[in-house]
Design a protein around this motif. Sequence first.
Motif, mmCIF file in Angstrom:
data_model
loop_
_atom_site.group_PDB
_atom_site.id
_atom_site.type_symbol
_atom_site.label_atom_id
_atom_site.label_comp_id
_atom_site.label_asym_id
_atom_site.label_seq_id
_atom_site.Cartn_x
_atom_site.Cartn_y
_atom_site.Cartn_z
ATOM 1 N N LEU A 152 20.076 -13.565 3.079
ATOM 2 C CA LEU A 152 20.250 -12.149 3.399
ATOM 3 C C LEU A 152 19.140 -11.672 4.333
ATOM 4 C CD1 LEU A 152 21.063 -9.321 0.867
ATOM 5 C CD2 LEU A 152 19.208 -9.039 2.489
ATOM 6 N N ILE A 153 17.893 -12.037 4.012
ATOM 7 C CA ILE A 153 16.746 -11.636 4.836
ATOM 8 C C ILE A 153 16.884 -12.214 6.243
ATOM 9 C CG2 ILE A 153 14.256 -11.925 5.136
ATOM 10 C CD1 ILE A 153 14.064 -11.873 2.027
ATOM 11 N N ASP A 154 17.245 -13.500 6.327
ATOM 12 C CA ASP A 154 17.380 -14.153 7.634
ATOM 13 C C ASP A 154 18.460 -13.486 8.484
ATOM 14 O OD1 ASP A 154 15.354 -15.935 7.057
ATOM 15 O OD2 ASP A 154 16.700 -17.515 6.349
ATOM 16 N N GLU A 155 19.561 -13.086 7.857
ATOM 17 C CA GLU A 155 20.649 -12.432 8.588
ATOM 18 C C GLU A 155 20.163 -11.139 9.242
ATOM 19 O OE1 GLU A 155 23.753 -11.804 5.778
ATOM 20 O OE2 GLU A 155 24.354 -13.907 5.693
ATOM 21 N N THR A 163 10.851 -11.748 13.111
ATOM 22 C CA THR A 163 10.484 -12.808 12.173
ATOM 23 C C THR A 163 9.579 -12.204 11.111
ATOM 24 O OG1 THR A 163 8.539 -13.432 13.491
ATOM 25 C CG2 THR A 163 10.602 -14.604 13.951
ATOM 26 N N ILE A 164 9.320 -12.953 10.059
ATOM 27 C CA ILE A 164 8.468 -12.474 8.977
ATOM 28 C C ILE A 164 7.546 -13.614 8.546
ATOM 29 C CG2 ILE A 164 10.137 -13.075 7.164
ATOM 30 C CD1 ILE A 164 9.245 -10.518 5.687
ATOM 31 N N ASP A 165 6.274 -13.306 8.276
ATOM 32 C CA ASP A 165 5.369 -14.368 7.861
ATOM 33 C C ASP A 165 5.609 -14.710 6.389
ATOM 34 O OD1 ASP A 165 3.940 -12.532 6.249
ATOM 35 O OD2 ASP A 165 2.529 -12.081 7.850
ATOM 36 N N ARG A 166 4.986 -15.798 5.934
ATOM 37 C CA ARG A 166 5.266 -16.307 4.588
ATOM 38 C C ARG A 166 4.919 -15.302 3.497
ATOM 39 N NH1 ARG A 166 3.192 -22.143 2.176
ATOM 40 N NH2 ARG A 166 4.163 -21.944 0.119
ATOM 41 N N ALA A 167 3.746 -14.679 3.612
ATOM 42 C CA ALA A 167 3.333 -13.709 2.601
ATOM 43 C C ALA A 167 4.282 -12.512 2.570
ATOM 44 C CB ALA A 167 1.898 -13.241 2.864
ATOM 45 N N GLY A 171 6.597 -11.368 -0.611
ATOM 46 C CA GLY A 171 6.463 -10.001 -1.105
ATOM 47 C C GLY A 171 7.776 -9.242 -1.051
ATOM 48 N N LEU A 172 8.544 -9.479 0.004
ATOM 49 C CA LEU A 172 9.838 -8.817 0.147
ATOM 50 C C LEU A 172 10.815 -9.291 -0.914
ATOM 51 C CD1 LEU A 172 11.765 -6.985 1.707
ATOM 52 C CD2 LEU A 172 12.167 -8.873 3.314
ATOM 53 N N VAL A 187 16.101 -4.220 3.425
ATOM 54 C CA VAL A 187 15.707 -5.111 4.519
ATOM 55 C C VAL A 187 15.995 -4.447 5.862
ATOM 56 C CG1 VAL A 187 16.009 -7.376 5.582
ATOM 57 C CG2 VAL A 187 16.097 -7.151 3.095
ATOM 58 N N GLN A 188 17.123 -3.763 5.965
ATOM 59 C CA GLN A 188 17.453 -3.060 7.200
ATOM 60 C C GLN A 188 16.428 -1.964 7.492
ATOM 61 O OE1 GLN A 188 21.457 -1.830 6.290
ATOM 62 N NE2 GLN A 188 22.367 -3.721 7.110
#
Length: 346
Positions: A152-155, A163-167, A171-172, A187-188
């Motif tokens: 879902l996050i990747d979509e 993009t999003i970092d690992r931390a 956390g998300l 997420v949106q």
Amino acid sequence: MAQKKAGEVEAFLSRPDTSFPVLLLYGPDSGLVSERATKLAALSGVDNTDPFASIVLMADELEKSIGRLFDEAGTVSMFGGRRLIRIKGAGNGKALADAVADLASNPPTDTTIIIEAGELKKTAGLRVNAERGKAAMALPCYQDEARALDRLIDEELANASLTIDRAGREGLKARLGANRLASRAEVQKLCLYALGKSTISLSDVTTVVGDVSAETVDEAVDAAATGEVRKLPYLIERLISAGVSGFQLQNPLLRYFQQLLLMREELEKQGLTASDVVARKRVHFSRARSMELALANWPVPAISSVLSRLEADILQSRKEAILQQSIMHRTLMEISVEAARLRARR
């Protein structure tokens, strides 16, 4: 038997089998059920904005007049092509369950029927008839797991070219999962906030995305057990707006009072103070004070009464999944009022 395992549903949704025109989606996450039903509707080949080709019916209304479902299923589209019937709020109604058995045995021509239901036991008539029907498919929808959340996050990140970092991702994910639609909306919202950046960080997540899962559930349980009647409606509203289901709150509440019963019996048998018992049980410091207050206020008979009530409520919620949030709200408020009364008598 026409059914899929929970892990097989996404694959089915990517390439729906048109030999199953009657489709039942069920599960405790109403957001996930609704999202998947919407996806199936979009893939049905029917224009969902055309009132002559697409119609939405409520299950409770069909229970009073099930003939309408058969009338709609047998209606030919004015301009030709397939028709879509989407049924919302299904549960343990007998009329709809019987109708599904008939429609699954003798499916209408050029019509897709999508049924959205809450949690259904294996013996529920609607689920049994969908699984047994030659032209029906039962699709279980359960809470997002780590892999589904990542997808879902990747979509949404791909749609926003972010993009999003690992931390930030971890956390998300910790703040999502109560409800599929609510999770996607969060997420949106995060992506909208991060427009102009290349990478989303943990600080972005904590700034924008509210954690309404475990912490708010714990707050609500503590407020109910200690009689914080004025605070509880706000917490309930947060839980409902986030899509937290009744089961997600009923189970922690049941475990809390089961633990409280054991601790209260220990307190009375050994002559200890509430603080002593809580310390021995190593209750987390953030909840220790609330637990001490509850332990001091609730006698064994009152705790036993609450446990019986919770078990009955859980059973009722499983039978009538559409009512689970109302049952959750009522139960929390009544427990909180009783706790306030017990505190006032001390």
